[in-house]
Design an enzyme around this catalytic site. Structure first.
Site, PDB file in Angstrom:
ATOM      1  N   GLY A 249     -32.445 -64.324  23.945  1.00  0.00           N
ATOM      2  CA  GLY A 249     -33.847 -63.953  24.129  1.00  0.00           C
ATOM      3  C   GLY A 249     -34.218 -63.725  25.579  1.00  0.00           C
TER       4      GLY A 249
ATOM      5  CG  HIS B 197     -32.630 -58.500  31.039  1.00  0.00           C
ATOM      6  ND1 HIS B 197     -31.505 -57.715  30.991  1.00  0.00           N
ATOM      7  CD2 HIS B 197     -32.190 -59.784  31.042  1.00  0.00           C
ATOM      8  CE1 HIS B 197     -30.431 -58.481  30.989  1.00  0.00           C
ATOM      9  NE2 HIS B 197     -30.814 -59.749  31.005  1.00  0.00           N
TER      10      HIS B 197
ATOM     11  CG  HIS C 143     -30.726 -58.861  26.585  1.00  0.00           C
ATOM     12  ND1 HIS C 143     -31.580 -59.406  27.506  1.00  0.00           N
ATOM     13  CD2 HIS C 143     -29.771 -59.795  26.375  1.00  0.00           C
ATOM     14  CE1 HIS C 143     -31.164 -60.612  27.837  1.00  0.00           C
ATOM     15  NE2 HIS C 143     -30.066 -60.872  27.171  1.00  0.00           N
TER      16      HIS C 143
ATOM     17  N   GLY D 187     -22.310 -57.571  27.063  1.00  0.00           N
ATOM     18  CA  GLY D 187     -22.424 -56.994  28.403  1.00  0.00           C
ATOM     19  C   GLY D 187     -21.271 -57.410  29.312  1.00  0.00           C
TER      20      GLY D 187
ATOM     21  CE  LYS E 200     -25.985 -61.132  33.968  1.00  0.00           C
ATOM     22  NZ  LYS E 200     -25.544 -62.442  34.470  1.00  0.00           N
TER      23      LYS E 200
ATOM     24  CD  GLN F  12     -21.002 -64.550  26.792  1.00  0.00           C
ATOM     25  OE1 GLN F  12     -21.463 -65.675  26.936  1.00  0.00           O
ATOM     26  NE2 GLN F  12     -21.784 -63.499  26.596  1.00  0.00           N
TER      27      GLN F  12
END
Ligand code: PAF
Length: 281
Positions: free
Chosen positions: A31, A34, A37, A147, A149, A153
């Site tokens: 959540g 921005h 997402h 993503g 970024k 992950q």
């Protein structure tokens, strides 16, 4: 756009979509959305017939209580943005929907999860892949978009999908930046204006290392010091790591190639920020 809070309702929709043979894309989020997402949602929509987004601030991946407590939340705003992006289904579960009472199973992320974020945030990746695999089982998408970024992950999730044989294709979404280069993050709103200025040193340091690489410098230690020296200029910037790694294995390298990423984590005031760049010609 349908907003679903319970697993039973989500499963009904998933079954109906699958019966119709529609291709579905999924973007899991915590959540406070921005443009980063939203670009992932647009990527899912461009490739699929239908898109699912989840909003769930996953306590299992926070090793720091105050980071969890200060994580920004604004569901009405998120829903408005998702509607504008033509999302089909938003899943906003309560903790007890995601984790059964007495939940115990956790996924080990192996070597990919040991260093960098794994070293600074013990238990973080076990929390991430556990929730992502629960959400994958519920949503059963054809593709899921993550993503770049959060590059470590992303690699861990790609590996998990391969290792655990999820029938899901992982797509990479490019990092979205502010006009001045700061990587978009839900945590950026917690930066004061002076901290925001200092946070720019991260993307500037990465850009300088990329330029140096493009002009022929391959020595990893030299490229790394360009970034660390830049970060040292910010009085509220505390560097955690600046690491040159091979893209697939995330192993440290001594000589940079076009398969090298520079991973950075630094806190600026109270806010921990991540960024990375691929050293490409
Ligand atoms: O990247 C995030 O926002 C989270 O780690 C994720 C993938 C939604 C899992 O909680």
């Amino acid at each position: 756009m349908k907003v679903l809070k319970e697993i039973g309702d989500l499963r009904k929709e998933v079954r109906s979509v699958r019966r119709k043979g529609l291709k579905t894309g999924f973007v899991p989020t915590m959540g406070f959305l921005h443009e980063g997402h939203l670009s992932l949602v647009k990527q899912a929509n461009a490739e699929c017939d239908l898109s699912f987004v989840s909003i769930f601030v996953n306590p299992l991946q926070f090793n720091n209580k105050s980071d969890l407590e200060n994580y920004p939340v604004d569901i009405p705003r998120d829903l408005k943005l998702l509607e504008e992006c033509k999302t089909d289904f938003v899943f906003i579960p309560h903790y007890s929907e995601v984790y059964s009472a007495g939940s115990q199973t956790r996924i080990d992320t192996g070597d990919l999860g040991k260093d960098y974020e794994g070293a600074f945030r013990p238990g973080h990746f076990a929390g991430v892949v556990t929730v992502v695999s629960i959400l994958f089982n519920l949503v059963q998408p054809d593709i899921a978009v993550f993503g770049e970024k959060d590059f470590q992950q992303l690699r861990i999730i790609e590996q998990m999908v391969d290792d655990l044989k999820f029938d899901i294709q992982i797509r990479r979404g490019k990092t979205v930046r502010e006009a001045d280069g700061l990587a978009k993050s839900s945590r950026n709103v917690r930066l004061s204006s002076s901290q925001r200025e200092q946070a720019l040193l991260i993307s500037q340091g990465l850009q300088e290392a990329l330029s140096l690489f493009r002009s022929g410098e391959k020595d990893a230690a030299k490229l790394q010091s360009v970034v660390t020296e830049k970060l040292a200029r910010g009085k509220e910037v505390n560097m955690e790591y600046v690491s040159l790694v091979e893209e697939e294995s995330l192993s440290p390298i001594a000589e940079a190639t076009e398969n090298t990423r520079i991973l950075v984590a630094a806190s600026v005031g109270p806010v921990r920020l991540l960024d990375n760049i691929r050293l490409e010609a």
